[in-house]
Design a protein around this motif. Structure first.
Motif, PDB file in Angstrom:
ATOM      1  N   ARG A  39      -1.961  -7.108   2.285  1.00  0.00           N
ATOM      2  CA  ARG A  39      -2.056  -5.736   1.777  1.00  0.00           C
ATOM      3  C   ARG A  39      -1.530  -4.718   2.797  1.00  0.00           C
ATOM      4  O   ARG A  39      -2.230  -3.778   3.164  1.00  0.00           O
ATOM      5  N   PRO A  40      -0.294  -4.886   3.272  1.00  0.00           N
ATOM      6  CA  PRO A  40       0.183  -3.997   4.338  1.00  0.00           C
ATOM      7  C   PRO A  40       0.596  -2.616   3.830  1.00  0.00           C
ATOM      8  O   PRO A  40       0.989  -2.454   2.670  1.00  0.00           O
ATOM      9  N   GLY A  41       0.492  -1.647   4.712  1.00  0.00           N
ATOM     10  CA  GLY A  41       1.062  -0.323   4.472  1.00  0.00           C
ATOM     11  C   GLY A  41       2.026  -0.018   5.597  1.00  0.00           C
ATOM     12  O   GLY A  41       3.246  -0.178   5.479  1.00  0.00           O
ATOM     13  N   LEU A  42       1.483   0.343   6.750  1.00  0.00           N
ATOM     14  CA  LEU A  42       2.262   0.893   7.862  1.00  0.00           C
ATOM     15  C   LEU A  42       3.539   0.117   8.223  1.00  0.00           C
ATOM     16  O   LEU A  42       4.579   0.724   8.446  1.00  0.00           O
ATOM     17  N   LYS A  46      -0.401   4.436  -0.918  1.00  0.00           N
ATOM     18  CA  LYS A  46      -1.271   5.622  -1.034  1.00  0.00           C
ATOM     19  C   LYS A  46      -0.698   6.793  -0.229  1.00  0.00           C
ATOM     20  O   LYS A  46       0.173   6.587   0.628  1.00  0.00           O
ATOM     21  N   ASN A  65      -4.328  -6.252   6.502  1.00  0.00           N
ATOM     22  CA  ASN A  65      -3.541  -5.017   6.603  1.00  0.00           C
ATOM     23  C   ASN A  65      -2.340  -5.314   7.519  1.00  0.00           C
ATOM     24  O   ASN A  65      -2.102  -6.465   7.885  1.00  0.00           O
ATOM     25  N   SER A  66      -1.621  -4.263   7.899  1.00  0.00           N
ATOM     26  CA  SER A  66      -0.397  -4.481   8.680  1.00  0.00           C
ATOM     27  C   SER A  66      -0.643  -5.266   9.963  1.00  0.00           C
ATOM     28  O   SER A  66       0.077  -6.214  10.281  1.00  0.00           O
ATOM     29  N   PHE A 125     -10.192   3.306  -4.031  1.00  0.00           N
ATOM     30  CA  PHE A 125     -11.435   4.058  -3.851  1.00  0.00           C
ATOM     31  C   PHE A 125     -11.954   4.799  -5.069  1.00  0.00           C
ATOM     32  O   PHE A 125     -13.147   5.024  -5.167  1.00  0.00           O
ATOM     33  N   THR A 179       0.842  -1.191   0.000  1.00  0.00           N
ATOM     34  CA  THR A 179       0.000   0.000   0.000  1.00  0.00           C
ATOM     35  C   THR A 179       0.886   1.253   0.000  1.00  0.00           C
ATOM     36  O   THR A 179       1.633   1.477   0.955  1.00  0.00           O
TER      37      THR A 179
HETATM   38  C1  LIG Z   1      -4.701   1.829   3.891  1.00  0.00           C
HETATM   39  C2  LIG Z   1      -5.183   0.504   3.489  1.00  0.00           C
HETATM   40  C3  LIG Z   1      -4.401  -0.640   3.705  1.00  0.00           C
HETATM   41  C4  LIG Z   1      -3.108  -0.645   4.511  1.00  0.00           C
HETATM   42  O1  LIG Z   1      -3.376  -0.470   5.883  1.00  0.00           O
HETATM   43  P1  LIG Z   1      -2.193  -0.516   6.977  1.00  0.00           P
HETATM   44  O2  LIG Z   1      -2.899  -0.430   8.272  1.00  0.00           O
HETATM   45  O3  LIG Z   1      -1.331   0.674   6.713  1.00  0.00           O
HETATM   46  O4  LIG Z   1      -1.454  -1.778   6.768  1.00  0.00           O
HETATM   47  C5  LIG Z   1      -4.850  -1.827   3.164  1.00  0.00           C
HETATM   48  N1  LIG Z   1      -6.013  -1.888   2.485  1.00  0.00           N
HETATM   49  C6  LIG Z   1      -6.801  -0.823   2.289  1.00  0.00           C
HETATM   50  C7  LIG Z   1      -8.075  -0.957   1.537  1.00  0.00           C
HETATM   51  C8  LIG Z   1      -6.432   0.412   2.801  1.00  0.00           C
HETATM   52  O5  LIG Z   1      -7.226   1.470   2.628  1.00  0.00           O
END
Ligand SMILES: *Cc1c(COP(=O)(O)O)cnc(C)c1O
Length: 373
Positions: A216-219, A35, A200-201, A83, A33
């Motif tokens: 689908r990790p970001g943080l 964004k 997610n993370s 989105f 991720t």
């Molecule tokens: C922001 C987001 C993520 C990542 O979330 P983290 O908590 O940063 O890992 C994954 N999927 C979607 C749809 C998001 O909006």
């Protein structure tokens, strides 16, 4: 050149964190991720680093973010757009993969694709309890099945999102996973080749059964703590912070007891004091909410922010610090000597989450990219 503190981004730390995600998920495909300019770390640089490391896919929120990556030459991997209501022409032109959360949208995409003799890959969002976007897991099943009949779109994935995977109490996350697994079984005959992704993370770290076909990790890719309300989790420590933020000490003054500091006179010296002026303010993304709350690192020592943070500068109490000189490096986030200030700590002091701290400091200030930690 940008004003304000310097933001250092460690590409070595990104690599370390990405590889740790692969280990923790038993080599699942990673949808990174990126964004909001990769949470303030610079989407183009982070995405190209991850592309070289073999990441499976990227995820952004809005079309312009995806287009920026394509124009920068990131062309070998899919980009999911979480989105945006994407323009079909852009999808085809830039080879983007929209997340679809309504039948009407899928219909339109299919028509446009068919007119061009094309098929567009899409992923479908299922709302299992996030309450944001997505087909309702229990009410919209016919709508989801209807998408399979559209000739111009091909469903290559399904996603769902956790609303509280970052809590120690995972009971609602488990309910969400159950709902997704139930639906996956129900749809398996209709969408045979679609992958499912949810984690997610926080779920990558703590909830292996939710890793499914991809994560689908970001943080955590940026090395920040995904358990901000439960900071003691040992797994967190293995991720390395990617961002450090460093300002300069502009000036030092000696003042007598009884003098007030900054707007609103919220701090008054109790003793003869050494007061430093740091070259950062809320215009540089250093939140005003940190006034009288945060610490910074100077000369390997913690120094408290005193008085209100101004637009361009902030004051620190240096009375108890040794050997500090003007123009010294001031670490707002990161390490100095054997001490460290994390984005999560700053977030706690400011009453927010590390996501917001990273984005607000990273996006407005000049960034430099380092290959070392
Ligand atoms: C922001 C987001 C993520 C990542 O979330 P983290 O908590 O940063 O890992 C994954 N999927 C979607 C749809 C998001 O909006």
């Amino acid at each position: 050149m940008k004003r304000g503190p310097a933001v250092e981004i460690s590409l070595a730390a990104i690599k370390h964190n990405y590889e740790l995600v692969r280990v923790l998920t038993n080599n699942r495909r990673v949808i990174a991720t990126v964004k909001a300019d990769a949470y303030g770390h610079g989407a183009v640089e982070i995405a190209s680093t991850l592309e070289k490391l073999g990441v499976y896919c990227l995820g952004v929120a809005y079309a312009p973010e995806a287009i920026e990556l394509r124009r920068a030459g990131i062309n070998k991997i899919p980009i999911l757009v979480y989105f945006d209501n994407l323009d079909a022409a852009d999808i085809v032109k830039y080879d983007l993969t929209p997340i679809v959360y309504g039948v009407g949208k899928a219909d339109v995409l299919s028509d446009v694709a068919l007119k061009q003799n094309r098929q567009i890959d899409i992923h479908v969002d299922i709302d299992t309890g996030m309450g944001r976007v997505g087909f309702l897991y229990d009410r919209d099943i016919e709508g989801i099945k209807a998408i399979s009949k559209l000739k111009g779109v091909r469903v290559t994935g399904f996603m769902s999102h956790f609303s509280e995977a970052d809590l120690n109490d995972r009971s609602f996350a488990e309910v969400q996973l159950e709902r997704a697994l139930h639906l996956r079984a129900e749809l398996s005959g209709v969408f045979q080749s679609a992958i499912w992704h949810m984690a997610n993370s926080a779920a990558v770290m703590s909830f292996p059964s939710s890793h499914l076909d991809a994560v689908r990790p970001g943080l955590i890719l940026y090395g920040s703590n995904a358990f901000e309300f439960d900071c003691t989790r040992p797994e967190t420590a293995a991720f390395r912070p990617v961002m450090a933020v460093k300002a300069r000490l502009l000036h030092i003054r000696r003042v007598p007891p009884g003098r007030s500091v900054s707007y609103g006179r919220t701090f008054v010296t109790m003793r003869e004091s050494l007061i430093g002026v740091v070259g950062t303010g809320y215009a540089d993304g250093y939140p005003r909410a940190l006034s009288n709350k945060a610490h910074v690192l100077i000369n390997g020592q913690f120094a408290p922010i005193i008085g209100r943070i101004c637009m361009d500068v902030a004051m620190v109490d240096l009375t108890d610090c040794r050997g500090v000189e003007e123009n010294a490096e001031v670490v707002l986030v990161g390490r100095q000597g054997d001490k460290e200030i994390t984005a999560s700590e700053l977030a706690a002091w400011a009453g927010t989450i590390s996501y917001e701290i990273l984005i607000s400091l990273g996006r407005v200030n000049g960034r430099v990219y380092l290959d070392e930690p």
